[in-house]
Design a protein around this motif. Structure first.
Motif, PDB file in Angstrom:
ATOM      1  N   PHE A  61      -5.923   7.941   3.584  1.00 24.17           N
ATOM      2  CA  PHE A  61      -5.926   6.541   4.022  1.00 24.17           C
ATOM      3  C   PHE A  61      -6.587   5.659   2.972  1.00 24.17           C
ATOM      4  CE2 PHE A  61      -8.089   3.034   6.239  1.00 24.17           C
ATOM      5  CZ  PHE A  61      -6.981   2.406   6.776  1.00 24.17           C
ATOM      6  N   ALA A  62      -7.713   6.134   2.427  1.00 26.20           N
ATOM      7  CA  ALA A  62      -8.408   5.367   1.388  1.00 26.20           C
ATOM      8  C   ALA A  62      -7.544   5.216   0.150  1.00 26.20           C
ATOM      9  CB  ALA A  62      -9.730   6.049   1.040  1.00 26.20           C
ATOM     10  N   ARG A  63      -6.874   6.289  -0.241  1.00 21.99           N
ATOM     11  CA  ARG A  63      -6.005   6.211  -1.421  1.00 21.99           C
ATOM     12  C   ARG A  63      -4.816   5.305  -1.151  1.00 21.99           C
ATOM     13  NH1 ARG A  63      -6.496  12.172  -1.364  1.00 21.99           N
ATOM     14  NH2 ARG A  63      -8.139  12.780  -2.806  1.00 21.99           N
ATOM     15  N   GLY A  79      -5.839   2.222  -2.894  1.00 24.10           N
ATOM     16  CA  GLY A  79      -5.424   2.678  -4.202  1.00 24.10           C
ATOM     17  C   GLY A  79      -3.949   2.482  -4.450  1.00 24.10           C
ATOM     18  N   ASP A  80      -3.312   3.518  -4.992  1.00 19.55           N
ATOM     19  CA  ASP A  80      -1.918   3.414  -5.404  1.00 19.55           C
ATOM     20  C   ASP A  80      -0.960   4.088  -4.425  1.00 19.55           C
ATOM     21  OD1 ASP A  80      -2.708   2.115  -7.741  1.00 19.55           O
ATOM     22  OD2 ASP A  80      -3.126   4.023  -8.730  1.00 19.55           O
ATOM     23  N   GLY A  81      -1.399   4.367  -3.225  1.00 21.05           N
ATOM     24  CA  GLY A  81      -0.523   5.004  -2.260  1.00 21.05           C
ATOM     25  C   GLY A  81      -0.638   6.518  -2.334  1.00 21.05           C
ATOM     26  N   ILE A  82       0.045   7.186  -1.425  1.00 22.65           N
ATOM     27  CA  ILE A  82       0.014   8.643  -1.389  1.00 22.65           C
ATOM     28  C   ILE A  82       0.966   9.184  -2.449  1.00 22.65           C
ATOM     29  CG2 ILE A  82       0.641  10.651   0.005  1.00 22.65           C
ATOM     30  CD1 ILE A  82      -0.436   9.237   2.422  1.00 22.65           C
ATOM     31  N   ALA A  83       0.438  10.014  -3.327  1.00 19.84           N
ATOM     32  CA  ALA A  83       1.249  10.577  -4.411  1.00 19.84           C
ATOM     33  C   ALA A  83       1.865  11.899  -3.966  1.00 19.84           C
ATOM     34  CB  ALA A  83       0.394  10.786  -5.654  1.00 19.84           C
TER      35      ALA A  83
END
Length: 396
Positions: free
Chosen positions: A236-238, A242-246
């Protein structure tokens, strides 16, 4: 009279002084009107402060100097927001006996308001001279109003730039906090949690009585849920900060084994639940096996939590040339319509009695993000008999 300037007034004076054209504007005003003193003044309901000046008559005001507001005509302009034009005080019916010309000794005066984009009053663009001046020409007032608008535009631009810089600074601070937050979750919490899980596994292998085995199971169950919460909060934090789930796409040849491993892990924690897998893998396709396993673990854990006691949970997985499908079925109460519309949003849960269930309500949101990262979809269909969560990913 000069008073101590507050930080806000200092910033306003600096903002005006940073306008490259402002000195040229005042110089042009002085030359065209033949008036010896021109200025941009910051005017509020309480104060009159000089920002920038051109002084050819030794009027004596410098940037930061202050006049008693009530002694100025700008005091009236702040209230009316109308320009004041006086070509010759002695011939002006309104201002011939006004206290301001008498106090400061000028015969000609012109001042127009500087209005910002939000319609707030900043101050005035003004000029004075001890001699009369020909100011009753439309082009003179138009020139002052044009320059006042230009000054307002530059001030608005400067304010927006300051806001943008503040926002950028806050974003950097948030980014730093995010990295620290992720670091704490990813290292400082998971390491001791791993020790707890390993210790519980070792305890389970010892010759424990029934109470000891029950307590060991509680430890394993709780540590598994904590680990799931940590993973979901990390994602969730990413995803949000951030840039989304990779995802790292690779062959799906190990996916069936991975899904069976997830089933085994959850079966150990919830042995009372019967999980029936039905897998048919016909075609290899590209996916992130670990992420699919994470999604599957969320869906299966959800079915275990909300499914009807004693009823089996059916898991179907099919891959063909068109798409990969993964579906989890459980009998139980229908998910309310009001809950369905926000089900894949963060901090929402699937059950009707949400307060009695564990977790933060991030699992389905993370699962939907994993599906989206694969170019697929995650959907739910809930009836009075059963609920089904289904993942679809195009194999091409």
């Amino acid at each position: 009279m000069t008073e101590t300037l507050t930080d806000n007034f200092k910033q306003d004076i600096e903002a005006v002084s940073r306008i490259e054209e402002v000195n040229s504007i005042l110089d042009v005003i002085s030359k065209i009107t033949h008036m010896g003193f021109a200025a941009v003044a910051r005017v509020t309901k309480e104060r009159w402060i000089t920002c920038v000046t051109v002084d050819k008559i030794n009027f004596g005001l410098k940037p930061g100097d202050e006049l008693q507001l009530e002694s100025t005509i700008c005091y009236e302009i702040e209230s009316s927001r109308n320009p004041v034009v006086i070509s010759n005080v002695e011939e002006d019916p309104k201002y011939s006996n006004h206290h301001t010309p008498k106090q400061y000794g000028f015969k000609s005066y012109i001042s127009v308001p500087i209005i910002l984009e939000d319609q707030s009053f900043f101050g005035t663009l003004c000029a004075i001279d001890p001699s009369p001046a020909e100011l009753d020409k439309p082009e003179i007032l138009s020139m002052f109003q044009l320059y006042a608008s230009m000054i307002a535009f530059h001030l608005d631009t400067t304010r927006k730039l300051v806001i943008s810089e503040d926002s950028l600074k806050k974003e950097k601070e948030i980014s730093t906090l995010r990295d620290q937050f992720i670091g704490i979750l990813g290292h400082d919490l998971r390491n001791p949690l791993g020790a707890i899980q390993n210790s519980a596994q070792l305890l389970k292998r010892l010759s424990l009585n029934e109470r000891g085995l029950k307590l060991t199971k509680i430890i394993l169950d709780s540590s598994f849920r904590i680990n799931g919460i940590i993973e979901n909060v990390l994602d969730f934090a990413r995803g949000k900060l951030g840039d989304g789930i990779a995802v790292h796409l690779e062959s799906s040849e190990e996916l069936e084994e991975t899904l069976n491993q997830v089933i085994s892990e959850l079966s150990i924690i919830s042995p009372e639940k019967e999980i029936v897998p039905k897998f048919v893998f016909e075609t290899d396709f590209k996916c992130d096996t670990k992420r699919i396993a994470q999604l599957f673990s969320n869906l299966l854990g959800n079915a275990i939590s909300y499914g009807k006691p004693g009823a089996p949970i059916i898991v179907k997985a099919i891959s063909n040339e068109v798409e990969f499908q993964l579906a989890v079925y459980n009998e139980g109460e229908k998910i309310p319509e009001a809950t369905l519309k926000d089900l894949f949003e963060p901090f929402h849960r699937a059950g009707s009695n949400q307060n009695n269930k564990n977790g933060l309500g991030l699992g389905l949101y993370i699962s939907a993000e994993i599906a989206r990262a694969h170019g697929g979809t995650l959907e739910v269909n809930s009836t009075d008999k059963e609920t089904c969560f289904s993942l679809r990913i195009p194999c091409e």
